[in-house]
Design an enzyme around this catalytic site. Structure first.
Site, PDB file in Angstrom:
ATOM      1  N   SER A 124       0.812  -1.228   0.000  1.00 32.20           N
ATOM      2  CA  SER A 124       0.000   0.000   0.000  1.00 32.20           C
ATOM      3  C   SER A 124       0.838   1.269   0.000  1.00 32.20           C
ATOM      4  O   SER A 124       1.897   1.344   0.630  1.00 32.20           O
ATOM      5  CB  SER A 124      -0.871  -0.003   1.254  1.00 32.20           C
ATOM      6  N   GLU A 126       0.159   3.633   1.729  1.00 32.25           N
ATOM      7  CA  GLU A 126       0.211   4.080   3.130  1.00 32.25           C
ATOM      8  C   GLU A 126       1.606   3.859   3.727  1.00 32.25           C
ATOM      9  O   GLU A 126       1.966   4.487   4.711  1.00 32.25           O
ATOM     10  CB  GLU A 126      -0.831   3.345   3.962  1.00 32.25           C
ATOM     11  N   TYR A 148      -1.769   0.080  10.782  1.00 33.36           N
ATOM     12  CA  TYR A 148      -2.049  -0.580   9.492  1.00 33.36           C
ATOM     13  C   TYR A 148      -0.847  -0.450   8.566  1.00 33.36           C
ATOM     14  O   TYR A 148      -0.389  -1.439   7.967  1.00 33.36           O
ATOM     15  CB  TYR A 148      -3.292   0.057   8.839  1.00 33.36           C
TER      16      TYR A 148
HETATM   17  P1  NDP Z   1     -11.521  -4.882   1.673  1.00 31.77           P
HETATM   18  O1  NDP Z   1     -11.489  -4.398   3.079  1.00 31.77           O
HETATM   19  O2  NDP Z   1     -12.672  -4.520   0.800  1.00 31.77           O
HETATM   20  O3  NDP Z   1     -11.437  -6.499   1.694  1.00 31.77           O
HETATM   21  C1  NDP Z   1     -10.645  -7.179   2.627  1.00 31.77           C
HETATM   22  C2  NDP Z   1     -10.830  -8.679   2.452  1.00 31.77           C
HETATM   23  O4  NDP Z   1     -10.005  -9.369   3.398  1.00 31.77           O
HETATM   24  C3  NDP Z   1     -12.266  -9.178   2.694  1.00 31.77           C
HETATM   25  O5  NDP Z   1     -12.567 -10.161   1.725  1.00 31.77           O
HETATM   26  C4  NDP Z   1     -12.171  -9.814   4.086  1.00 31.77           C
HETATM   27  O6  NDP Z   1     -13.103 -10.831   4.305  1.00 31.77           O
HETATM   28  C5  NDP Z   1     -10.765 -10.405   4.014  1.00 31.77           C
HETATM   29  N1  NDP Z   1     -10.221 -10.730   5.339  1.00 31.77           N
HETATM   30  C6  NDP Z   1      -9.990  -9.874   6.366  1.00 31.77           C
HETATM   31  N2  NDP Z   1      -9.473 -10.531   7.409  1.00 31.77           N
HETATM   32  C7  NDP Z   1      -9.351 -11.840   7.048  1.00 31.77           C
HETATM   33  C8  NDP Z   1      -8.890 -13.019   7.687  1.00 31.77           C
HETATM   34  N3  NDP Z   1      -8.434 -12.987   8.941  1.00 31.77           N
HETATM   35  N4  NDP Z   1      -8.896 -14.178   6.998  1.00 31.77           N
HETATM   36  C9  NDP Z   1      -9.375 -14.229   5.746  1.00 31.77           C
HETATM   37  N5  NDP Z   1      -9.843 -13.147   5.076  1.00 31.77           N
HETATM   38  C10 NDP Z   1      -9.831 -11.973   5.729  1.00 31.77           C
HETATM   39  O7  NDP Z   1     -10.149  -4.445   1.000  1.00 31.77           O
HETATM   40  P2  NDP Z   1      -9.823  -3.987  -0.530  1.00 31.77           P
HETATM   41  O8  NDP Z   1     -10.447  -4.950  -1.458  1.00 31.77           O
HETATM   42  O9  NDP Z   1     -10.062  -2.536  -0.675  1.00 31.77           O
HETATM   43  O10 NDP Z   1      -8.235  -4.160  -0.549  1.00 31.77           O
HETATM   44  C11 NDP Z   1      -7.618  -5.411  -0.867  1.00 31.77           C
HETATM   45  C12 NDP Z   1      -6.212  -5.436  -0.287  1.00 31.77           C
HETATM   46  O11 NDP Z   1      -5.443  -4.403  -0.867  1.00 31.77           O
HETATM   47  C13 NDP Z   1      -6.121  -5.233   1.226  1.00 31.77           C
HETATM   48  O12 NDP Z   1      -5.041  -6.009   1.692  1.00 31.77           O
HETATM   49  C14 NDP Z   1      -5.804  -3.755   1.371  1.00 31.77           C
HETATM   50  O13 NDP Z   1      -5.147  -3.502   2.595  1.00 31.77           O
HETATM   51  C15 NDP Z   1      -4.915  -3.547   0.161  1.00 31.77           C
HETATM   52  N6  NDP Z   1      -4.887  -2.221  -0.411  1.00 31.77           N
HETATM   53  C16 NDP Z   1      -6.072  -1.614  -0.766  1.00 31.77           C
HETATM   54  C17 NDP Z   1      -6.061  -0.397  -1.401  1.00 31.77           C
HETATM   55  C18 NDP Z   1      -7.312   0.299  -1.798  1.00 31.77           C
HETATM   56  O14 NDP Z   1      -7.259   1.504  -2.077  1.00 31.77           O
HETATM   57  N7  NDP Z   1      -8.451  -0.385  -1.868  1.00 31.77           N
HETATM   58  C19 NDP Z   1      -4.768   0.280  -1.713  1.00 31.77           C
HETATM   59  C20 NDP Z   1      -3.598  -0.479  -1.324  1.00 31.77           C
HETATM   60  C21 NDP Z   1      -3.673  -1.678  -0.704  1.00 31.77           C
HETATM   61  P3  NDP Z   1     -14.561 -10.563   4.970  1.00 31.77           P
HETATM   62  O15 NDP Z   1     -15.462 -10.235   3.801  1.00 31.77           O
HETATM   63  O16 NDP Z   1     -14.861 -11.870   5.608  1.00 31.77           O
HETATM   64  O17 NDP Z   1     -14.418  -9.423   5.923  1.00 31.77           O
HETATM   65  P1  GDR Z   2      -6.978   5.625   3.445  1.00 29.94           P
HETATM   66  O1  GDR Z   2      -8.526   5.724   2.987  1.00 29.94           O
HETATM   67  O2  GDR Z   2      -6.815   5.845   4.897  1.00 29.94           O
HETATM   68  O3  GDR Z   2      -6.196   6.494   2.515  1.00 29.94           O
HETATM   69  O4  GDR Z   2      -6.675   4.071   3.187  1.00 29.94           O
HETATM   70  P2  GDR Z   2      -9.785   6.470   3.616  1.00 29.94           P
HETATM   71  O5  GDR Z   2     -10.770   6.584   2.514  1.00 29.94           O
HETATM   72  O6  GDR Z   2     -10.237   5.843   4.897  1.00 29.94           O
HETATM   73  O7  GDR Z   2      -9.207   7.934   3.996  1.00 29.94           O
HETATM   74  C1  GDR Z   2      -8.701   8.823   3.014  1.00 29.94           C
HETATM   75  C2  GDR Z   2      -8.501  10.203   3.625  1.00 29.94           C
HETATM   76  O8  GDR Z   2      -9.773  10.780   3.916  1.00 29.94           O
HETATM   77  C3  GDR Z   2      -9.713  11.410   5.197  1.00 29.94           C
HETATM   78  N1  GDR Z   2     -11.054  11.492   5.792  1.00 29.94           N
HETATM   79  C4  GDR Z   2     -11.841  10.458   6.147  1.00 29.94           C
HETATM   80  N2  GDR Z   2     -11.655   9.124   6.020  1.00 29.94           N
HETATM   81  C5  GDR Z   2     -12.657   8.304   6.447  1.00 29.94           C
HETATM   82  N3  GDR Z   2     -12.515   6.983   6.293  1.00 29.94           N
HETATM   83  N4  GDR Z   2     -13.806   8.800   6.999  1.00 29.94           N
HETATM   84  C6  GDR Z   2     -14.029  10.142   7.171  1.00 29.94           C
HETATM   85  O9  GDR Z   2     -15.075  10.575   7.678  1.00 29.94           O
HETATM   86  C7  GDR Z   2     -12.997  11.019   6.707  1.00 29.94           C
HETATM   87  N5  GDR Z   2     -12.868  12.374   6.662  1.00 29.94           N
HETATM   88  C8  GDR Z   2     -11.696  12.647   6.113  1.00 29.94           C
HETATM   89  C9  GDR Z   2      -8.771  10.506   5.996  1.00 29.94           C
HETATM   90  O10 GDR Z   2      -8.289  11.203   7.170  1.00 29.94           O
HETATM   91  C10 GDR Z   2      -7.704  10.215   4.950  1.00 29.94           C
HETATM   92  O11 GDR Z   2      -6.769  11.234   4.932  1.00 29.94           O
HETATM   93  C11 GDR Z   2      -7.138   3.386   2.028  1.00 29.94           C
HETATM   94  C12 GDR Z   2      -7.420   1.919   2.421  1.00 29.94           C
HETATM   95  O12 GDR Z   2      -8.039   1.273   1.325  1.00 29.94           O
HETATM   96  C13 GDR Z   2      -6.138   1.200   2.751  1.00 29.94           C
HETATM   97  O13 GDR Z   2      -6.400  -0.186   2.944  1.00 29.94           O
HETATM   98  C14 GDR Z   2      -5.159   1.377   1.585  1.00 29.94           C
HETATM   99  O14 GDR Z   2      -3.932   0.758   1.868  1.00 29.94           O
HETATM  100  C15 GDR Z   2      -4.942   2.862   1.303  1.00 29.94           C
HETATM  101  O15 GDR Z   2      -6.193   3.449   1.002  1.00 29.94           O
HETATM  102  C16 GDR Z   2      -4.016   3.086   0.111  1.00 29.94           C
END
Ligand code: NDP
Ligand code: GDR
Length: 320
Positions: A124, A126, A148
């Site tokens: 990520s 992050e 995280y």
């Molecule tokens: P989501 O939160 O939508 O999905 C997370 C998934 O992980 C769900 O299917 C969840 O299952 C599963 N999971 C969580 N804990 C466990 C566990 N203990 N055992 C098995 N499965 C588990 O995430 P995203 O699809 O948005 O992201 C996918 C991956 O990419 C994550 O690792 C995230 O951190 C990473 N990432 C995401 C980004 C983004 O912008 N979306 C950017 C960079 C990295 P359940 O449905 O049962 O909860």
């Molecule tokens: P992020 O996503 O932390 O970048 O992680 P999120 O959408 O939660 O926050 C983005 C930015 O928005 C600001 N923010 C708020 N965020 C949330 N969730 N709720 C609020 O009410 C709010 N108001 C302002 C946050 O402070 C932050 O700056 C996501 C996840 O998908 C991670 O798993 C992944 O790794 C990174 O993106 C890349």
């Protein structure tokens, strides 16, 4: 014979798009799911019949070994994680178990059962956190700002280490934020588009947010899963940054989202300290030159199209 892919996190946003994409490419798809008292297949109902589900959990090594034995994967996509940044301050140990040690468990299961497979780790942006340079590329040092992000940094280094220690084809995709109509409701983009639809349809009066000045490099999840797949098709394992190269503030997102339904966000958005973070990542912007040149990857959806897609989806969903 069809290529076999094992996806952890298949019920999540990215897992659902990746599974669809791989099925369209003719893959046989195995989805790892954890046991829950109620089924959590909302994002994958349309493909449910084409996927073989295997029950396992990132916390349970034996279940991961068994999942790999049963699926005999050519490609493994490790997308499962505790992925919500604020929860990582409330549950830092659990986040470490899932998001950091979960990677070790997966890689070690692969080393024992499927060493010839190819492994993708969901790293990520992050990890860059309090950024050391702008824009961020594969060589930018990390400065994670949440439990995280620290856990993801561990998973990232471990993936590189297993590649170097055991010669595994293990790669990390350093993906910047990517969103879609399937994004979880707690993330800021979906929270906003859902809030806009509720306000427009008379179901809510205001939207409470945290820091609206933070800036992110937001892309479309459907584009980003193509990059994951491409990384596993290369001759040599390598890590890639995947991003649009443009950054926008939460405020920019609000302006377009509310504007789409003819409203002004200033009339509805309130700041709520509950949504502020103990340590913030102020600005992220990625340099994905390497992915563009080596993988031939390009995003197809820009920021404005993404916001409009999500608002229109939530208007249709709540208005029907
Ligand atoms: P989501 O939160 O939508 O999905 C997370 C998934 O992980 C769900 O299917 C969840 O299952 C599963 N999971 C969580 N804990 C466990 C566990 N203990 N055992 C098995 N499965 C588990 O995430 P995203 O699809 O948005 O992201 C996918 C991956 O990419 C994550 O690792 C995230 O951190 C990473 N990432 C995401 C980004 C983004 O912008 N979306 C950017 C960079 C990295 P359940 O449905 O049962 O909860
Ligand atoms: P992020 O996503 O932390 O970048 O992680 P999120 O959408 O939660 O926050 C983005 C930015 O928005 C600001 N923010 C708020 N965020 C949330 N969730 N709720 C609020 O009410 C709010 N108001 C302002 C946050 O402070 C932050 O700056 C996501 C996840 O998908 C991670 O798993 C992944 O790794 C990174 O993106 C890349």
């Amino acid at each position: 014979m069809a290529t076999r892919a094992l996806i952890t996190g298949i019920t999540g946003q990215d897992g659902s798009y990746l599974a669809e994409y791989l099925l369209n490419q003719g893959y046989e798809v195995f989805g790892m799911v954890r046991r829950s008292s109620s089924e959590n297949f909302g994002r994958i109902t349309q493909i449910q019949d084409q996927v073989t589900f295997i029950q396992a959990d990132l916390l349970d090594q034996a279940s991961l070994v068994q999942a790999m034995r049963e699926s005999r994967p050519d490609e493994i996509y490790n997308l499962a994680a505790q992925s919500f940044v604020p929860t990582s301050w409330r549950q830092p140990v659990l986040t470490g178990e899932f998001t950091a040690l979960g990677v070790t468990r997966m890689l070690d299961a692969m080393r024992q059962v499927a060493p010839e497979a190819r492994f993708y780790q969901a790293s990520s942006s992050e990890m860059f956190g309090k950024v050391r340079e702008v824009p961020q590329n594969e060589l930018t040092p990390f400065h994670p700002r949440s439990p995280y992000a620290v856990a993801k940094t561990y998973g990232h280094h471990l993936t590189v280490n297993y590649r170097e220690s055991y010669g595994l084809f293990a790669v990390s995709g350093i993906l910047f934020n990517h969103e879609s109509p399937r994004r979880g409701h707690e993330f800021v983009t979906r929270k906003i588009t859902d809030g806009v639809a509720r306000i427009k349809l008379g179901m809510a009066k205001e939207l409470r947010l945290g820091n609206i000045d933070s800036q992110r490099d937001w892309g479309y999840a459907g584009d980003y899963v193509r990059a994951m797949h491409l990384m596993l098709q290369q001759d040599e394992p390598d890590d890639f940054v995947v991003a649009t190269g443009r950054t926008h503030s939460v405020r920019d997102f609000l302006e377009i989202a509310f504007g789409r339904v003819g409203l002004k966000f200033e009339d509805y958005v309130a700041q709520d300290p509950r949504f502020m973070r103990p340590a913030e990542v102020d600005q992220l912007i990625g340099d994905s030159t390497k992915a563009k040149t080596k993988l031939g990857w390009q995003p197809t959806v820009d920021f404005e199209q993404l916001v409009v897609m999500m608002v229109d989806h939530d208007m249709a969903l709540l208005g029907s």
